[in-house]
Structures are given as structure tokens and as C-alpha cells.
Design a protein around this motif. Sequence first.
Motif, PDB file in Angstrom:
ATOM      1  N   ALA A   7       9.712   7.921  -6.837  1.00  0.00           N
ATOM      2  CA  ALA A   7       9.981   7.345  -5.520  1.00  0.00           C
ATOM      3  C   ALA A   7      10.068   5.822  -5.591  1.00  0.00           C
ATOM      4  N   ARG A   8       9.212   5.205  -6.422  1.00  0.00           N
ATOM      5  CA  ARG A   8       9.303   3.745  -6.597  1.00  0.00           C
ATOM      6  C   ARG A   8      10.639   3.360  -7.217  1.00  0.00           C
ATOM      7  N   ARG A   9      11.107   4.180  -8.157  1.00  0.00           N
ATOM      8  CA  ARG A   9      12.393   3.863  -8.794  1.00  0.00           C
ATOM      9  C   ARG A   9      13.547   4.001  -7.799  1.00  0.00           C
ATOM     10  N   ILE A  10      13.397   4.897  -6.812  1.00  0.00           N
ATOM     11  CA  ILE A  10      14.420   5.021  -5.764  1.00  0.00           C
ATOM     12  C   ILE A  10      14.534   3.700  -4.999  1.00  0.00           C
ATOM     13  N   LEU A  11      13.382   3.112  -4.631  1.00  0.00           N
ATOM     14  CA  LEU A  11      13.399   1.836  -3.903  1.00  0.00           C
ATOM     15  C   LEU A  11      14.028   0.731  -4.747  1.00  0.00           C
ATOM     16  N   GLY A  12      13.676   0.683  -6.033  1.00  0.00           N
ATOM     17  CA  GLY A  12      14.267  -0.331  -6.898  1.00  0.00           C
ATOM     18  C   GLY A  12      15.767  -0.160  -7.040  1.00  0.00           C
ATOM     19  N   ALA A  13      16.225   1.098  -7.123  1.00  0.00           N
ATOM     20  CA  ALA A  13      17.657   1.346  -7.253  1.00  0.00           C
ATOM     21  C   ALA A  13      18.404   0.940  -5.989  1.00  0.00           C
ATOM     22  N   LEU A  14      17.852   1.246  -4.812  1.00  0.00           N
ATOM     23  CA  LEU A  14      18.499   0.840  -3.571  1.00  0.00           C
ATOM     24  C   LEU A  14      18.541  -0.676  -3.433  1.00  0.00           C
ATOM     25  N   ALA A  15      17.478  -1.356  -3.867  1.00  0.00           N
ATOM     26  CA  ALA A  15      17.490  -2.822  -3.821  1.00  0.00           C
ATOM     27  C   ALA A  15      18.558  -3.402  -4.725  1.00  0.00           C
ATOM     28  N   SER A  16      18.818  -2.761  -5.867  1.00  0.00           N
ATOM     29  CA  SER A  16      19.803  -3.281  -6.821  1.00  0.00           C
ATOM     30  C   SER A  16      21.236  -3.112  -6.350  1.00  0.00           C
ATOM     31  N   ILE A  17      21.497  -2.145  -5.437  1.00  0.00           N
ATOM     32  CA  ILE A  17      22.871  -1.930  -4.980  1.00  0.00           C
ATOM     33  C   ILE A  17      23.071  -2.422  -3.549  1.00  0.00           C
TER      34      ILE A  17
ATOM     35  N   ASN B 130       1.073   4.006   6.812  1.00  0.00           N
ATOM     36  CA  ASN B 130       0.593   2.647   6.550  1.00  0.00           C
ATOM     37  C   ASN B 130       1.274   1.591   7.421  1.00  0.00           C
ATOM     38  N   VAL B 131       2.564   1.778   7.715  1.00  0.00           N
ATOM     39  CA  VAL B 131       3.322   0.762   8.440  1.00  0.00           C
ATOM     40  C   VAL B 131       3.560   1.182   9.887  1.00  0.00           C
ATOM     41  N   GLY B 132       3.720   2.494  10.122  1.00  0.00           N
ATOM     42  CA  GLY B 132       4.045   2.961  11.451  1.00  0.00           C
ATOM     43  C   GLY B 132       5.525   3.154  11.672  1.00  0.00           C
ATOM     44  N   ASP B 133       6.345   3.056  10.632  1.00  0.00           N
ATOM     45  CA  ASP B 133       7.785   3.241  10.732  1.00  0.00           C
ATOM     46  C   ASP B 133       8.295   3.727   9.389  1.00  0.00           C
ATOM     47  N   VAL B 134       9.529   4.239   9.376  1.00  0.00           N
ATOM     48  CA  VAL B 134      10.106   4.728   8.126  1.00  0.00           C
ATOM     49  C   VAL B 134      10.713   3.563   7.356  1.00  0.00           C
ATOM     50  N   LEU B 135      10.859   3.731   6.047  1.00  0.00           N
ATOM     51  CA  LEU B 135      11.467   2.706   5.198  1.00  0.00           C
ATOM     52  C   LEU B 135      12.952   2.968   4.967  1.00  0.00           C
TER      53      LEU B 135
ATOM     54  N   LEU C 273      11.919  12.861  -2.406  1.00  0.00           N
ATOM     55  CA  LEU C 273      11.352  11.534  -2.694  1.00  0.00           C
ATOM     56  C   LEU C 273      11.495  10.618  -1.484  1.00  0.00           C
ATOM     57  N   ILE C 274      12.627  10.717  -0.772  1.00  0.00           N
ATOM     58  CA  ILE C 274      12.811   9.916   0.447  1.00  0.00           C
ATOM     59  C   ILE C 274      11.777  10.326   1.493  1.00  0.00           C
ATOM     60  N   ASN C 275      11.549  11.652   1.622  1.00  0.00           N
ATOM     61  CA  ASN C 275      10.537  12.122   2.581  1.00  0.00           C
ATOM     62  C   ASN C 275       9.147  11.627   2.203  1.00  0.00           C
ATOM     63  N   GLU C 276       8.860  11.585   0.907  1.00  0.00           N
ATOM     64  CA  GLU C 276       7.558  11.087   0.461  1.00  0.00           C
ATOM     65  C   GLU C 276       7.379   9.616   0.823  1.00  0.00           C
ATOM     66  N   ILE C 277       8.427   8.827   0.598  1.00  0.00           N
ATOM     67  CA  ILE C 277       8.352   7.386   0.921  1.00  0.00           C
ATOM     68  C   ILE C 277       8.154   7.191   2.426  1.00  0.00           C
ATOM     69  N   ASN C 278       8.943   7.888   3.229  1.00  0.00           N
ATOM     70  CA  ASN C 278       8.849   7.717   4.686  1.00  0.00           C
ATOM     71  C   ASN C 278       7.516   8.218   5.228  1.00  0.00           C
ATOM     72  N   HIS C 279       6.971   9.269   4.614  1.00  0.00           N
ATOM     73  CA  HIS C 279       5.669   9.768   5.075  1.00  0.00           C
ATOM     74  C   HIS C 279       4.579   8.716   4.849  1.00  0.00           C
ATOM     75  N   GLN C 280       4.546   8.135   3.678  1.00  0.00           N
ATOM     76  CA  GLN C 280       3.547   7.098   3.412  1.00  0.00           C
ATOM     77  C   GLN C 280       3.788   5.867   4.277  1.00  0.00           C
ATOM     78  N   ALA C 281       5.067   5.552   4.541  1.00  0.00           N
ATOM     79  CA  ALA C 281       5.364   4.391   5.385  1.00  0.00           C
ATOM     80  C   ALA C 281       4.875   4.622   6.815  1.00  0.00           C
ATOM     81  N   LEU C 282       5.018   5.838   7.322  1.00  0.00           N
ATOM     82  CA  LEU C 282       4.521   6.126   8.663  1.00  0.00           C
ATOM     83  C   LEU C 282       3.011   5.993   8.733  1.00  0.00           C
TER      84      LEU C 282
ATOM     85  N   LYS D 229       0.832  -1.208   0.000  1.00  0.00           N
ATOM     86  CA  LYS D 229       0.000   0.000   0.000  1.00  0.00           C
ATOM     87  C   LYS D 229       0.864   1.254   0.000  1.00  0.00           C
ATOM     88  N   THR D 230       1.973   1.204   0.725  1.00  0.00           N
ATOM     89  CA  THR D 230       2.888   2.346   0.742  1.00  0.00           C
ATOM     90  C   THR D 230       3.448   2.620  -0.641  1.00  0.00           C
TER      91      THR D 230
END
Length: 956
Positions: free
Chosen positions: A745-755, A789-794, A778-787, A736-737
Motif C-alpha cells: 500500500a505504501r508503494r501504491i502511494l509512492g507510485a501515484l506521487a511519481s506519476i 486517523n485523518v477523518g477523510d479518504v486519501l 490496497l486502496i481500501n486499506e489506505i482509505n480505511h486507515q485514513a478515515l 500515522k496512516t
Amino acid sequence: MLLAAHRARRVPVFDEQLRVSEVGRQVAEAKRFALWPLGVVVVAFILPYAWIWIFGILLAWSYHVRIVLARGRALETTLAAETTQLREHVHQSADRVQAALVHANEGAFASLDFLLKRWLDRRPQRIKDFTAQISGSFADGWLIVGDAIRCDSIPDTVARTGRSGRAVYDKRRATEIDEDLSELNALAALSLLSALFSSPTRQCVTLCISLVKGSTEPVPWVTFSGWMSEKELASVTSGGDGLIGAPSVCIRALGGDVGRCRMQRLTPAGRAVVGGPESAGHGTQPERIAEQAPAAMFESSARHATVNAAPTYSTGGVAVAFGDPHDPGQVAQPVPPIPGRGLGPRPNVGATGMSPTPSSVRGEFSVTARRFVAYTGAPAAQFVQFATYWPTYESMSTAQLEFYFWWRDTARHGGTPRTDLSYIFVNIYELLHIIGADSPHAAAIQIEAVWQRYRAAFPKLDGYCVRWIADLYAKASDPASAREFIRRVVACGCPLGPDETLLLMDDYWAAGNYAEMPLAGIATLTNDQRVGENKFFLKFNQDGWVEAAYRDALKVADATYRDKFGFTLRESTITSDGVRLVVRDPFTSAVYDWKRQPVILGTVPRLSETSPSVQVFRNAVRYTENILRAEKQFSAKLRGVDAGPLLTAALNRHFVGHLKATHPRTAIKIDLSRARDLARESEEVRARLLLGIGDGTETSLATANATALSTGDTRPEHSPEPIPDGLLTDLDAIRKTIDCVSDPARRILGALASIGWEGDIEATVLVAATGGALVTPLINEINHQALLNVGDVLIVREDGKLVVHEDFRDELYWILHGTLSGFSRGPHVSIEKTQAPKSEAAPSPANITDIEGFGSVAFQALRIISLGGPSLTRSLSEIASKNATTPLLIIERVNEAGLACAYGDLLVDDATAPPSIMSDAIPYVSGLVRAFDDTPSDDDGKSATMSSDGISLTAK
């Protein structure tokens, strides 16, 4: 009034120009200094010894100017920091509102409730008595109930300017006040609907705003049931903020209705008109949720449609007409005096021959309840099912009334006969009115007894009775009785609401009793929603092992803070943030026709994200969990932990011996039958090997098993991939996040997973993934949605790098690849970087068997600590992970060897971060390391020499 809806949905914007102007004005005011001393200087020329006067005046004036300019610069610095905080606060508020608008369009209850609270905060003062609450779901439809603006809240005079400019107040006509009663409530309802449902998505809504007149039962005043979206709302506007007509006309155009008041006669709104055929095909029909509204609100018209029906009771001679408000032949019926309040003798309560019937139980709930308070029912009454929302006597048939009063009498004497939930609620409503009990305290005891006897059969009682009983105790006696009841609730394993959890947590916190603080209290104290819900806790909290460590961490943190500052964290929080009252309206969601006065449950410290206690306790708990994860060799660790050197050292010292003492013992169960079978099979195999008997079957079977294991294909064909235990526990929340963030922002997550899940913020792969956009937003956007939906930062920042939270890497890998094959929590490091050629001149410490009594692991750790360097902590952690232990236990082993060797004292100081060699032990450790390796060197080509201050690096 309609602007309140726009303000509720408006995204806050930080006005830079206005702020700069305000800061400039304040700084200029602070830098302003007096010029009149210069005039005094001119006059001083005519005085004797003028140069002495001039010099003294100019010296004093220059000192004054210097002080003023310094004050201006200090104020400018302070305002700049305040501007940064204000800007960040506005941006965070804007993100919350933007996310709420998006989720409200998707039918998220939390977002709609957030918009409702914003509307209530921004409503005009003249409609402050207009209240609303929302419940339901997107699938089943939304139910909004509330209280309308009462007639006594409408001003009965109008101001005008009279002679000499004085204000004169003219009395308004009664018809004008009656018209305002309808139009103001209709306009407030339109504004509320616009704030919640001004979106393209059509959502099913049932609205019932009731008017409470004196002590009468609520009268439906504004009703609506149908589909609502910006299209429907636009149909009643004439462009801009204007309406096509009067607010009541707009409500009726949407398919709802508004009540009318003529000559103090109330005509309630009729049952809401359901949308036309265009509403079909959207899943939930409006009729379905309309039945969830209180029966006393929507079904009054059906019960009193005939003229000969028994009228309801009211006060003050106000007549209430029920029926279709559009029927021109409808005539309001006069209201008779209330029994016991009008003239004449009061009827004998519960007297012989006075039995409840559907016609004799109509009227105000409390009046009917007092009339039949002593009625015991028929002994031969049979159970009849009864299920309705907001049940009252009027909702029951004759058979249901007879059974209810028989069941109530039996329950009063401690019996537990079979019943339905609605019967229990009617009895609880009576006791909330202190009917059937001698005092409020006795009523609370009776409700608690009924709840305890029936909560196992009806779990829904927990969600209502805990709150109502606590309200009754607080209203009847004092907050201490309510808190004592809350303790009993926890003892019976019932979940608490947020207010009750806060009170219970503060009781344990004030007493310093962290050992018995419930897990919900720990979550409140640390402001961490994921306490008790992450992967590690769910897997390893055997016999409360992890939970007990949390409580120890709170105790150690509080003691460390008290030793340093002289007062506890609770006292510090109260000093910095103050306290607040836990106050609320009593008996919400109950049928209660008496005056509701707010009840005070207690006073607690004001906790927020920036409170000293929240910051210290959260870091202490998270650091402690990382110690437990290292002990269990759990591959992931919590990121973004900053406990500080003092608290870190205290926690390390506490958990060195604590881990072994409190580690849960694994119960070993031996299957004796299986053991006998294995023994028999072993004897058969041994006999065949000795006798040389074998037909090749065993060999073939063993060969097949070995082949399967070597290929890794142990699953049947087309079987789904098994998911290891403890993984993918937050998959839905992470998905959901990711769905809520933007494509970059999704591409940021994919790039971090690849390295390998971590990398520099300016890494080429990250810059390429974002297409040149800024990475930080973009990192702030990801962490905001994670807080949300998940309750913690990604993603966290560590040493200038972006690191993906290890607890969520498996979910991200699954979403990106659709499988966990090849998943690794750690960085993907190439073999060329990890396999360096070994020098044959310097043997590895791993080959040491015994030097001065040190084992290989202890000596290797001692050598690493003596060399120091930035990689010391990481190297100790790697050694501990390879040997299934923790760095703290290794350091303890080194010190034990130091006590047992020729030196005879401690070698490593574990109170520092990172650990270091004791100053007195430096010569001994230097000689020990030099005896093993004459030229120790680190990876950067630097030689290490020992000094009295620690480790100093010199280039070769």
C-alpha cells in the motif's frame, strides 16, 4: 463467560457456504408450485367435453407456475443484492476490529474503548449488571472502574427435574450465594482483562470494581494494579480456556484481590498488590496510576485499619469490615443504625456544638451532607489546599473541613473566594443529591452559578458541569429545560459533548435555522470530522466567511430537496431511518450514592452514513467549498464530490453573486513612519541620480540582491527549509496512516506521487509497485486507515482514475522526499505534451481585443462552450484560474455582453451541467464564431457544427 473475551476480539468472517445454503433454501421455497392440478387433469378425461376442461385447467396452472417462477427470480435477485451488502458490512466490521486490535496493542484509548463496548455487548446475561469504564492513557496507565454484580442479581434457587418431568426449584444455601458473589465478579473481571489486554505489549492497568449494597458507599470488590499482557493472563490458565483454580485465586495470583461475603458481612478487597521487580523499567509504575482511583475505593482499608475506628454506615443490618482481607485476626464490626433512619430522635442538623471533624464525617456521603447542610463554618477559616480524586468529606482534614464549609456559605451568597477544584466538586456533589437546595431545579441553578463564576479559573469544570447540569435539568423538569441550558452553554463559548451537540443541532435543523447552527452541528449533520479543520478553512475563514458559506449550502440543499419532493431532508430522514432517544445514565463520574435512573434528554432523528440528509448535506458543503477554493485560486480541491445536477445548478446560482457580497474585506494598515522613511530614501536616490553622485555601493548592493533572488538562495547557511503557510497541517495524521498500512500500500502511494498524483488503476507503474497484487484492496486499506486517523479518504476514483486527495499531497510529498522542494499539486505533464505547434491560419482567442463587445476572456469562454465536448468543464476552469476568477463569473460576464450586444439576450444556460448555448442563441453564436474562425476544430481532428439540440461532432 471467558468466551465473551474471545468473541470481543474475534474478527467477523462472512460464511459464504452458509449464505449460499440459506439463499438456495429461500429461493427453492419461493419457486415451489402446486402439482395437484395435474391430477385434476387426469380426472377431467372422463368428463364430457374433456378437452375444454383440460385446456382451461392447464392454462390456469401454467399461469400460476409462471407467477411463482417470476417471484422466485425476483427473490433471487433481491437476496443476491442483500448478500453483497452483508458481505461488505462483514468485511467493514472485520477491518474495524482488526484495526482496533492493532491499535489496542499500541495503547490507543479509542481502540480499547471499542473492545470494551464489544465485550459489554457480548457478555452473558447473568452478568449484565457488571459494568466497566476505562480512562487514562498509555503513558500514564489505564484506570478501569465499574460496578460489580450485586447479591440480589444472583439466583437463590436451582432448578431440577422432579416427578412427571416438572421443574422443581430448590433453595440454595447462603454460603453458596456468598461464594458466587465473589467468584462471578472475579471471573467477569478476568474476562474483561482478557478482552482488552490479550496482546504481547505490557500495559499498566489499575482495576477497581465496586459493589453497591443498598445505599452504602461503594465497596471495593475486585481490585488489581500492575502490568497486564497475554503473558500474565496465560500464567493463570491451564491451557485452552481453563483456569488454574477458582477465579478469585487467579485474581490473587495476578497480584489483585477479591472481596468476601460471610453471613451478610462484607470484607472489601484490599489495596491491589503491585507487580514485582520485573515490572520496573517500563516507564509508568503501577503505584502512580493506583492513586488515580477513587479514594473511597482504594483507601478504605487504610482509613479503617484499626478496630476502634468509627464504622461506616450501611443498610439492612449488613456489616462492612475494612482492613487487610488476608489478616486472620480481622473481625467485622457491627454497623450502627443510620442517623435519622433508626430508632430514637434525629440529631439536630447544623445545631450548635455539632461541628464537622474527620471522625464525624465518615459514612455515606448523602447522610453526612444532610447532617451538615446548615453548617456555615468558622469565619476565621484560612484557605488550605485540597486536591484529590473523587473528593468527599472523609478526604479532608479538620482545617480543610472548616474552610470548605466557610467557602460554601460564602458561595451560596454569591461570593467568589479563592478555593481549589476539589472543594467545588464536593459542593456540586451535594447539589446533585438536592442537598442545600429546595428543589432539583434550584439545585441546577446553583450549580450553574458556581460553574459560571469559577470556570475561568478551573477549565476542567466544563467537561463535567455541562453534562451534570443537563442531566439535572432533564431529571428535575423536562428535556426542554435541558435544551435551553445547552443553548446558554453555546452562548458562553463552552464546548459541548456529543449528546448535547446532537440535541442543539436538531433544534436548529427542525426550525430550518441554518444561519445560527454552530460548526459542531454542521459536522454532525454532514458526518464529516474534517469540517472546520482542513487547510482551506483554517487559512481563509476570515470573519467566518467559509463557515457562513457552509450554512448557506445547507439552506440551499434543503430548499432544493423540498422543492423537488415536497418535504424537507429532516422529514425524509425521519421517514426512512426513524428517530432515537438521547438517553444516558445521569451524573457519571460523580460521587452519587442515590439510585441512578436513566434520564431522557430528547428525541432526535437517527443519523447514519446512509441517511438521505447526510449524503445531500455533505456533498453540498464539499461542493460549496470547491467553489470557494476556485474563488481564492486555492490549488487543491475536494475530491469524491457528487452533488447531482439539480443541487449543483442551485448552488451555482446562489453563489454567483454571493461571493462578491460576502467576501471578507482585507483591512489595509499603512505604517506612516515607514512611508515617510521610504519617501526620504526615494528623494535621496533621485537626487543622486540627477547629480550623478554615487560611489558604487548602491549598485553593488542591488547586484548582490539580484544575484540572491536569481539563485533562490535567500536563506542563511544551514538554515532549515521554511514551510509555506497552510501546508503540512495534517502531517502527523498522514504519517500515522502510512505507518499503519502494508508495504504494497505504501508503494501504491509512492507510485501515484511519481506519476503526478493520479493515474489509471491498471497503469504499469501501479502494477509494478504492487508486485502483481490487486490494487483495489490496497486502496481500501489506505482509505480505511485514513478515515481512522485523518477523518477523510486519501485516494478517490474519478472517471476511472485513481486520484490522491489534493489536501494531503503536501504531507505525502514531505514524507516521501523529506522536503517540499519541487512539490506540485497538479499532474506532472511533460513539455512535449503541453507545447503543441500553433497554426498561423487560425489566430488564438487570447489575442482578441473586442468582438461585438465581448472581451478576450468572455469570447474565449463562449467559443469553448459552443464547441462543447468532454473537456468543456476543464477548459473553463483553466481559463478562470489564469484570469483569477471562477467559471460562474465568466459565464455571467458572457451573458452581460450578450445583453449589451446586438443580440440583446442571454447566450449561455448555466442551469445545465455542463453549461450550454441557449437554443435561440445558437444561430447568433455560430455566426459570431464563424466570423472569427472559419474552421474551428477540436483536439481530436473533428469539426464542430451547430444544431438546434446543441453541439454535434462530425468527422472531417
